[in-house]
Design an enzyme around this catalytic site. Structure first.
Site, PDB file in Angstrom:
ATOM      1  N   GLY A 192      46.152  39.936  24.879  1.00  0.00           N
ATOM      2  CA  GLY A 192      46.451  39.827  23.455  1.00  0.00           C
ATOM      3  C   GLY A 192      47.632  40.690  23.028  1.00  0.00           C
ATOM      4  O   GLY A 192      48.300  41.319  23.854  1.00  0.00           O
ATOM      5  N   ASP A 249      43.012  30.329  35.509  1.00  0.00           N
ATOM      6  CA  ASP A 249      43.027  31.708  35.013  1.00  0.00           C
ATOM      7  C   ASP A 249      41.589  32.130  34.669  1.00  0.00           C
ATOM      8  O   ASP A 249      40.861  31.380  34.012  1.00  0.00           O
ATOM      9  CB  ASP A 249      43.928  31.750  33.763  1.00  0.00           C
ATOM     10  CG  ASP A 249      44.241  33.164  33.306  1.00  0.00           C
ATOM     11  OD1 ASP A 249      44.177  34.092  34.123  1.00  0.00           O
ATOM     12  OD2 ASP A 249      44.572  33.329  32.112  1.00  0.00           O
ATOM     13  N   ILE A 273      51.357  36.174  31.739  1.00  0.00           N
ATOM     14  CA  ILE A 273      51.969  36.219  30.410  1.00  0.00           C
ATOM     15  C   ILE A 273      51.500  35.026  29.588  1.00  0.00           C
ATOM     16  O   ILE A 273      51.764  33.871  29.943  1.00  0.00           O
ATOM     17  CB  ILE A 273      53.515  36.209  30.524  1.00  0.00           C
ATOM     18  CG1 ILE A 273      53.995  37.452  31.293  1.00  0.00           C
ATOM     19  CG2 ILE A 273      54.166  36.132  29.141  1.00  0.00           C
ATOM     20  CD1 ILE A 273      55.487  37.505  31.548  1.00  0.00           C
ATOM     21  N   ASP A 274      50.801  35.289  28.528  1.00  0.00           N
ATOM     22  CA  ASP A 274      50.378  34.245  27.603  1.00  0.00           C
ATOM     23  C   ASP A 274      50.796  34.598  26.172  1.00  0.00           C
ATOM     24  O   ASP A 274      51.451  33.818  25.473  1.00  0.00           O
ATOM     25  CB  ASP A 274      48.846  34.076  27.687  1.00  0.00           C
ATOM     26  CG  ASP A 274      48.342  32.895  26.869  1.00  0.00           C
ATOM     27  OD1 ASP A 274      49.163  32.178  26.273  1.00  0.00           O
ATOM     28  OD2 ASP A 274      47.123  32.684  26.811  1.00  0.00           O
ATOM     29  N   GLU A 319      39.447  39.981  41.038  1.00  0.00           N
ATOM     30  CA  GLU A 319      39.775  41.096  40.133  1.00  0.00           C
ATOM     31  C   GLU A 319      38.839  42.266  40.397  1.00  0.00           C
ATOM     32  O   GLU A 319      37.622  42.112  40.443  1.00  0.00           O
ATOM     33  CB  GLU A 319      39.664  40.668  38.662  1.00  0.00           C
ATOM     34  CG  GLU A 319      39.828  41.876  37.715  1.00  0.00           C
ATOM     35  CD  GLU A 319      40.213  41.525  36.293  1.00  0.00           C
ATOM     36  OE1 GLU A 319      40.876  40.489  36.087  1.00  0.00           O
ATOM     37  OE2 GLU A 319      39.866  42.304  35.388  1.00  0.00           O
ATOM     38  N   GLY A 332      47.445  40.798  31.405  1.00  0.00           N
ATOM     39  CA  GLY A 332      47.783  41.425  30.120  1.00  0.00           C
ATOM     40  C   GLY A 332      49.206  41.953  30.103  1.00  0.00           C
ATOM     41  O   GLY A 332      49.468  43.033  29.580  1.00  0.00           O
ATOM     42  N   SER A 333      50.153  41.182  30.674  1.00  0.00           N
ATOM     43  CA  SER A 333      51.493  41.724  30.875  1.00  0.00           C
ATOM     44  C   SER A 333      52.546  41.159  29.933  1.00  0.00           C
ATOM     45  O   SER A 333      53.736  41.142  30.256  1.00  0.00           O
ATOM     46  CB  SER A 333      51.913  41.540  32.332  1.00  0.00           C
ATOM     47  OG  SER A 333      51.140  42.405  33.125  1.00  0.00           O
TER      48      SER A 333
HETATM   49  P1  13P Z   1      48.778  38.598  27.753  1.00  0.00           P
HETATM   50  O1  13P Z   1      47.765  38.467  26.667  1.00  0.00           O
HETATM   51  O2  13P Z   1      49.356  39.990  27.819  1.00  0.00           O
HETATM   52  O3  13P Z   1      49.845  37.580  27.682  1.00  0.00           O
HETATM   53  O4  13P Z   1      48.022  38.401  29.154  1.00  0.00           O
HETATM   54  C1  13P Z   1      47.696  37.119  29.632  1.00  0.00           C
HETATM   55  C2  13P Z   1      46.782  37.157  30.802  1.00  0.00           C
HETATM   56  O5  13P Z   1      46.531  38.183  31.426  1.00  0.00           O
HETATM   57  C3  13P Z   1      46.166  35.880  31.195  1.00  0.00           C
HETATM   58  O6  13P Z   1      45.264  36.027  32.247  1.00  0.00           O
HETATM   59  O1  G3H Z   2      42.997  35.240  29.690  1.00  0.00           O
HETATM   60  C1  G3H Z   2      43.825  35.290  28.802  1.00  0.00           C
HETATM   61  C2  G3H Z   2      44.712  34.208  28.385  1.00  0.00           C
HETATM   62  O2  G3H Z   2      45.523  34.687  27.361  1.00  0.00           O
HETATM   63  C3  G3H Z   2      44.005  32.924  28.045  1.00  0.00           C
HETATM   64  O3  G3H Z   2      43.660  32.831  26.724  1.00  0.00           O
HETATM   65  O4  G3H Z   2      41.373  31.817  26.859  1.00  0.00           O
HETATM   66  O5  G3H Z   2      42.677  31.820  24.711  1.00  0.00           O
HETATM   67  O6  G3H Z   2      43.351  30.345  26.591  1.00  0.00           O
HETATM   68  P1  G3H Z   2      42.696  31.620  26.188  1.00  0.00           P
HETATM   69 ZN    ZN Z   3      44.148  37.820  32.253  1.00  0.00          ZN
END
Ligand code: 13P
Ligand code: G3H
Ligand code: ZN
Length: 360
Positions: A199, A83, A276-277, A142, A233-234
């Site tokens: 976030g 990522d 989704i994170d 991107e 960011g989904s």
């Molecule tokens: P969220 O913060 O909306 O979950 O997005 C995660 C993301 O885009 C990781 O690359």
């Molecule tokens: O890019 C966004 C993800 O939420 C990853 O977050 O860098 O804190 O692991 P992180």
């Molecule tokens: Zn992202």
């Protein structure tokens, strides 16, 4: 079953009209919960690791953990994706550690906060795509910069995110530029900007077309119908999870995420990978808070981690069903990296955009 590449998985998703959530992981519990959810509904999986995750868990731990998941769930195709790769070295070392796909995020400079120019983005993304494709791995690029259309700034996740206030010219991907970018770089998937940000604090109200520009997704898909689009960011930041977090002592101000119905609309218009994170973090942490508040004498971490895994498993299962990912795992037979590399070399996987017209 072997790991699968992003390209093979998203080609299948495009053919059958589904989307695939890409869940971030840092630890074993997240990996197990995601795979158990996938197993329940027969969904193929994208697990992604950020640079932060790689330094938190370590490359050896992460890659052996994912190998263990592949062994434990042999019938679930699993794509391991980098990522927000920030430069060539991050992407190359990810592939070295068994990632089958990388994101080269050239929208920002390697510091992860300075917005780059278009020429820089094309050059670095093309170099990474050439390198990855020799090996058979996939590449996501991107174009446009993630950030809020309400206030013009991005949300920094662990050091990654644009600094300063940005205009809508950067926050909304230009469809004409998208055609040029895909043609010039040869990426397998394209992350686009339409008002989402990383976030929990994405929108100050339920988003409408003013602040979540799904029309941009539709327009890009109209011009680039065979390109796999990616929504970052989904997270939806579901109200019940916000409430649970706060009821058990958390202090999260009211916020809005990306409604699932908008993501489903995106999937109808070429979105194939949905990042989704935050929702995963929130699901687990709300469960930790509940145990901490209700069982004050508890000190066995497993008593915290098990309900957290239950909550994450349920969230992932829901998304697999909502995005149409469910039911597609057992049909997929992973193509080896060597075979993917041969297909890239033959030109069979080149972007198909010769016939595409620019804006009217
Ligand atoms: P969220 O913060 O909306 O979950 O997005 C995660 C993301 O885009 C990781 O690359
Ligand atoms: O890019 C966004 C993800 O939420 C990853 O977050 O860098 O804190 O692991 P992180
Ligand atoms: Zn992202």
């Amino acid at each position: 079953m072997a790991k699968i590449t992003l390209r093979q998985l998203l080609d299948d998703a495009a053919e059958r009209g589904y989307g695939v959530p890409a869940f971030n992981i840092n630890n074993m519990e997240q990996g197990l919960a995601i795979m158990e959810a996938a197993d329940t509904v027969d969904a193929p999986v994208i697990i992604q690791a950020s640079r932060g995750a790689r330094s938190y868990a370590g490359d050896i731990m992460l890659s052996k953990m994912v190998d263990a998941l592949v062994e434990m769930f042999p019938h679930i195709p699993l794509c391991l994706h980098q990522d927000h790769g920030n430069d060539e070295a991050t992407c190359a070392t990810a592939i070295q550690h068994g990632f089958t796909s990388v994101m080269m995020d050239g929208s920002l400079h390697p510091d992860g906060k300075t917005v780059s120019d278009y020429g820089y983005n094309i050059d670095i993304t093309r170099r990474v795509a050439e390198m990855a494709h020799w090996i058979g791995a996939s590449v996501e690029g991107e174009l446009g910069v993630l950030g809020s259309l309400e206030h013009g700034s991005g949300e920094k996740e662990d050091g990654h995110g644009a600094e300063g206030t940005l205009g809508h010219d950067l926050l909304l991907t230009d469809p004409d530029q998208a055609i040029d970018f895909v043609r010039a770089t040869g990426v397998d998937a394209l992350a686009i900007a339409m008002g989402t940000s990383h976030g929990a604090y994405k929108f100050t109200r339920k988003p409408d077309g003013e602040i979540l520009a799904m029309r941009v997704v539709e327009e890009i898909h109209r011009r680039l119908p065979t390109t796999h689009l990616v929504m970052h960011g989904s997270s939806s930041v579901p109200q019940p999870l916000q409430d649970m977090f706060n009821v058990f002592g958390g202090e999260m101000p009211q916020t809005w995420g990306v409604p699932v119905e908008e993501i489903v609309r995106g999937i109808k218009h070429g979105v194939r990978k949905v990042n989704i994170d935050t929702d995963c973090r929130l699901a687990m942490t709300a469960a930790f808070r509940k145990v901490a508040l209700q069982s004050k004498s508890e000190f066995d971490p497993r008593k915290f981690l098990k309900p957290a895994m239950d909550a994450l498993r349920e969230l992932c299962r829901e998304r697999f069903e909502q995005f149409g990912t469910a039911g597609n795992a057992s049909r997929l037979k992973p193509i080896t990296l060597a075979d993917m590399a041969r297909r890239y070399r033959s030109g069979a996987l080149d972007p198909k955009i010769e016939h595409i017209t620019q804006a009217a």
